[in-house]
Scaffold this motif. Structure first.
Motif, PDB file in Angstrom:
ATOM      1  N   SER A   1       0.848  -1.190   0.000  1.00 14.60           N
ATOM      2  CA  SER A   1       0.000   0.000   0.000  1.00 14.60           C
ATOM      3  C   SER A   1       0.880   1.236   0.000  1.00 14.60           C
ATOM      4  N   SER A   2       0.408   2.300  -0.614  1.00 10.95           N
ATOM      5  CA  SER A   2       1.167   3.560  -0.616  1.00 10.95           C
ATOM      6  C   SER A   2       0.605   4.526   0.432  1.00 10.95           C
ATOM      7  N   GLN A   3      -0.368   4.037   1.236  1.00  9.17           N
ATOM      8  CA  GLN A   3      -0.977   4.874   2.274  1.00  9.17           C
ATOM      9  C   GLN A   3      -0.562   4.369   3.664  1.00  9.17           C
ATOM     10  N   ASN A   4      -0.573   5.283   4.628  1.00 19.17           N
ATOM     11  CA  ASN A   4      -0.140   4.964   5.989  1.00 19.17           C
ATOM     12  C   ASN A   4      -1.071   5.612   7.007  1.00 19.17           C
ATOM     13  N   ILE A   5      -1.297   4.902   8.108  1.00 18.88           N
ATOM     14  CA  ILE A   5      -2.082   5.461   9.204  1.00 18.88           C
ATOM     15  C   ILE A   5      -1.112   5.939  10.284  1.00 18.88           C
ATOM     16  N   LEU A   6      -1.345   7.134  10.794  1.00 12.14           N
ATOM     17  CA  LEU A   6      -0.599   7.631  11.947  1.00 12.14           C
ATOM     18  C   LEU A   6      -1.279   7.025  13.164  1.00 12.14           C
ATOM     19  N   TYR A   7      -0.732   5.882  13.615  1.00 15.86           N
ATOM     20  CA  TYR A   7      -1.395   5.085  14.655  1.00 15.86           C
ATOM     21  C   TYR A   7      -0.884   5.511  16.028  1.00 15.86           C
ATOM     22  N   ILE A   8      -1.666   6.364  16.674  1.00 16.82           N
ATOM     23  CA  ILE A   8      -1.289   6.883  17.984  1.00 16.82           C
ATOM     24  C   ILE A   8      -2.074   6.121  19.045  1.00 16.82           C
ATOM     25  N   ASN A   9      -1.348   5.447  19.932  1.00 14.65           N
ATOM     26  CA  ASN A   9      -2.016   4.734  21.021  1.00 14.65           C
ATOM     27  C   ASN A   9      -1.400   5.154  22.354  1.00 14.65           C
ATOM     28  N   GLU A  10      -1.652   4.352  23.394  1.00 12.56           N
ATOM     29  CA  GLU A  10      -1.196   4.733  24.741  1.00 12.56           C
ATOM     30  C   GLU A  10       0.334   4.798  24.858  1.00 12.56           C
ATOM     31  N   LYS A  11       1.064   4.227  23.873  1.00 12.62           N
ATOM     32  CA  LYS A  11       2.531   4.255  23.922  1.00 12.62           C
ATOM     33  C   LYS A  11       3.109   5.535  23.299  1.00 12.62           C
ATOM     34  N   PHE A  12       2.253   6.388  22.789  1.00 10.39           N
ATOM     35  CA  PHE A  12       2.711   7.596  22.098  1.00 10.39           C
ATOM     36  C   PHE A  12       3.478   8.510  23.052  1.00 10.39           C
ATOM     37  N   GLN A  13       4.653   8.974  22.595  1.00 15.83           N
ATOM     38  CA  GLN A  13       5.534   9.791  23.444  1.00 15.83           C
ATOM     39  C   GLN A  13       5.430  11.300  23.171  1.00 15.83           C
ATOM     40  N   GLU A  14       4.411  11.704  22.439  1.00 16.64           N
ATOM     41  CA  GLU A  14       4.219  13.128  22.094  1.00 16.64           C
ATOM     42  C   GLU A  14       5.440  13.705  21.371  1.00 16.64           C
ATOM     43  N   GLU A  15       5.929  12.973  20.361  1.00 23.08           N
ATOM     44  CA  GLU A  15       7.054  13.454  19.555  1.00 23.08           C
ATOM     45  C   GLU A  15       6.679  14.777  18.881  1.00 23.08           C
ATOM     46  N   SER A  16       7.627  15.708  18.887  1.00 25.02           N
ATOM     47  CA  SER A  16       7.320  17.079  18.469  1.00 25.02           C
ATOM     48  C   SER A  16       6.885  17.180  17.007  1.00 25.02           C
ATOM     49  N   ASP A  17       7.518  16.383  16.098  1.00 25.16           N
ATOM     50  CA  ASP A  17       7.148  16.534  14.671  1.00 25.16           C
ATOM     51  C   ASP A  17       5.715  16.043  14.419  1.00 25.16           C
ATOM     52  N   ILE A  18       5.281  15.035  15.163  1.00 24.07           N
ATOM     53  CA  ILE A  18       3.913  14.530  14.977  1.00 24.07           C
ATOM     54  C   ILE A  18       2.906  15.489  15.595  1.00 24.07           C
ATOM     55  N   ILE A  19       3.207  16.004  16.791  1.00 26.10           N
ATOM     56  CA  ILE A  19       2.316  16.993  17.418  1.00 26.10           C
ATOM     57  C   ILE A  19       2.229  18.242  16.535  1.00 26.10           C
ATOM     58  N   ARG A  20       3.376  18.642  15.978  1.00 24.98           N
ATOM     59  CA  ARG A  20       3.397  19.827  15.095  1.00 24.98           C
ATOM     60  C   ARG A  20       2.493  19.607  13.885  1.00 24.98           C
ATOM     61  N   HIS A  21       2.576  18.411  13.308  1.00 23.56           N
ATOM     62  CA  HIS A  21       1.725  18.073  12.161  1.00 23.56           C
ATOM     63  C   HIS A  21       0.242  18.149  12.541  1.00 23.56           C
ATOM     64  N   LEU A  22      -0.135  17.516  13.638  1.00 26.80           N
ATOM     65  CA  LEU A  22      -1.550  17.448  14.026  1.00 26.80           C
ATOM     66  C   LEU A  22      -2.083  18.795  14.517  1.00 26.80           C
ATOM     67  N   THR A  23      -1.195  19.642  15.054  1.00 28.42           N
ATOM     68  CA  THR A  23      -1.623  20.971  15.532  1.00 28.42           C
ATOM     69  C   THR A  23      -2.237  21.795  14.399  1.00 28.42           C
ATOM     70  N   ARG A  24      -1.790  21.549  13.172  1.00 26.11           N
ATOM     71  CA  ARG A  24      -2.375  22.271  12.018  1.00 26.11           C
ATOM     72  C   ARG A  24      -3.875  21.999  11.884  1.00 26.11           C
ATOM     73  N   PHE A  25      -4.311  20.851  12.432  1.00 24.45           N
ATOM     74  CA  PHE A  25      -5.714  20.438  12.280  1.00 24.45           C
ATOM     75  C   PHE A  25      -6.453  20.408  13.619  1.00 24.45           C
ATOM     76  N   LYS A  26      -5.841  21.040  14.637  1.00 33.77           N
ATOM     77  CA  LYS A  26      -6.353  20.925  16.016  1.00 33.77           C
ATOM     78  C   LYS A  26      -7.796  21.389  16.148  1.00 33.77           C
ATOM     79  N   GLU A  27      -8.129  22.465  15.450  1.00 35.56           N
ATOM     80  CA  GLU A  27      -9.487  23.027  15.529  1.00 35.56           C
ATOM     81  C   GLU A  27     -10.533  21.953  15.199  1.00 35.56           C
ATOM     82  N   ASN A  28     -10.270  21.191  14.142  1.00 34.32           N
ATOM     83  CA  ASN A  28     -11.189  20.116  13.745  1.00 34.32           C
ATOM     84  C   ASN A  28     -11.118  18.936  14.711  1.00 34.32           C
ATOM     85  N   LEU A  29      -9.903  18.539  15.103  1.00 36.14           N
ATOM     86  CA  LEU A  29      -9.730  17.365  15.965  1.00 36.14           C
ATOM     87  C   LEU A  29     -10.394  17.560  17.328  1.00 36.14           C
ATOM     88  N   CYS A  30     -10.412  18.790  17.817  1.00 40.85           N
ATOM     89  CA  CYS A  30     -11.024  19.072  19.119  1.00 40.85           C
ATOM     90  C   CYS A  30     -12.548  18.975  19.080  1.00 40.85           C
TER      91      CYS A  30
END
Length: 250
Positions: free
Chosen positions: A71-100
């Motif tokens: 597959s050429s697609q990927n899921i950003l699979y965040i579970n209880e082991k997620f360490q709040e890595e800055s590049d991933i948080i930075r990516h998701l912050t762009r969409f925070k308004e919707n995610l909240c």
């Protein structure tokens, strides 16, 4: 089936990709189709942290007996082991308004950056049978690789170690089981609805492991042939399975 196997729905992210609706509502400068939780291989290259990305498949990747493995697609699979890595948080912050705005975040049962409904990771990583939510035929595929998919895919994983998943796979893909699903399962017109309730209610004849083996041997032949060549003709083995199933039920 529900007594001898776990039956689970795939992942609900709450926000796969950027849509036209998102752009209009939030005034985002992002392109339509840009990844939020579901990203292309090219998008993943931009991240330093790769370990939370898992290959993402569609229900059309499920064939009778086997599944696509690329597959050429990927899921950003965040579970209880997620360490709040800055590049991933930075990516998701762009969409925070919707995610909240997602219901579970409002309730306080999910952090704003969590998947809406991520399930137990073992479901996607262990040997499994997968079924598309809707199909004109009984279509059940099998794989043993990490295989993540959306809510329109149902996962059947082993609960009772005395009943082989490959034996169950043979039954589910047989002509006799198509009749059960058509007349006793759930349908929308001529389309089978392979969701949790009808799947859980499918009758499975429990036989000794020795008697499951002929079914397993034929399934192994089909899987080996399809691995070498997805177009391989396996109808002769599938007919043999049908005959074994007819015999099983007299």
């Amino acid at each position: 089936l529900g007594n001898i196997c776990n039956v689970n729905q795939g992942i609900v992210t709450g926000a796969d990709k950027v849509s036209e609706k998102h752009i209009n509502k939030y005034g985002w400068k992002e392109k339509k189709g840009a990844g939020i939780f579901v990203l292309s291989d090219d998008e993943v290259k931009e991240f330093e942290t790769k370990r939370y990305f898992k290959k993402w498949y569609k229900n059309s990747d499920i064939k009778k007996y086997y599944t696509s493995v690329e597959s050429s697609q990927n899921i950003l699979y965040i579970n209880e082991k997620f360490q709040e890595e800055s590049d991933i948080i930075r990516h998701l912050t762009r969409f925070k308004e919707n995610l909240c705005e997602r219901r579970e975040v409002h309730k306080g049962s999910r952090k704003w950056y969590d998947l809406w409904w991520g399930r137990v990771q073992e479901i996607f990583e262990s040997p499994k049978i997968v079924a598309p939510q809707r199909s004109p035929r009984n279509t059940f595929g099998y794989n043993e690789i990490p295989w993540y998919a959306s809510a329109d895919v149902y996962y059947i994983t082993q609960k009772d170690e005395n009943v082989s998943l490959k034996y169950i796979l043979a039954l589910l893909n047989s002509k006799l089981y198509y009749l059960w699903l058509y007349y006793r399962g759930k349908r929308k017109g001529e389309i089978l609805e392979l969701t949790a309730k009808p799947l859980s209610e499918i009758p499975i004849k429990i036989v000794p492991q020795m008697d499951q083996q002929p079914f397993i041997d034929l399934v192994d032949k089909i899987l080996a042939a399809k691995k070498d060549n997805p177009q391989a003709d396996t109808t002769a083995w599938e007919k043999e399975i049908d005959q074994l199933v007819y015999k099983l039920y007299d």
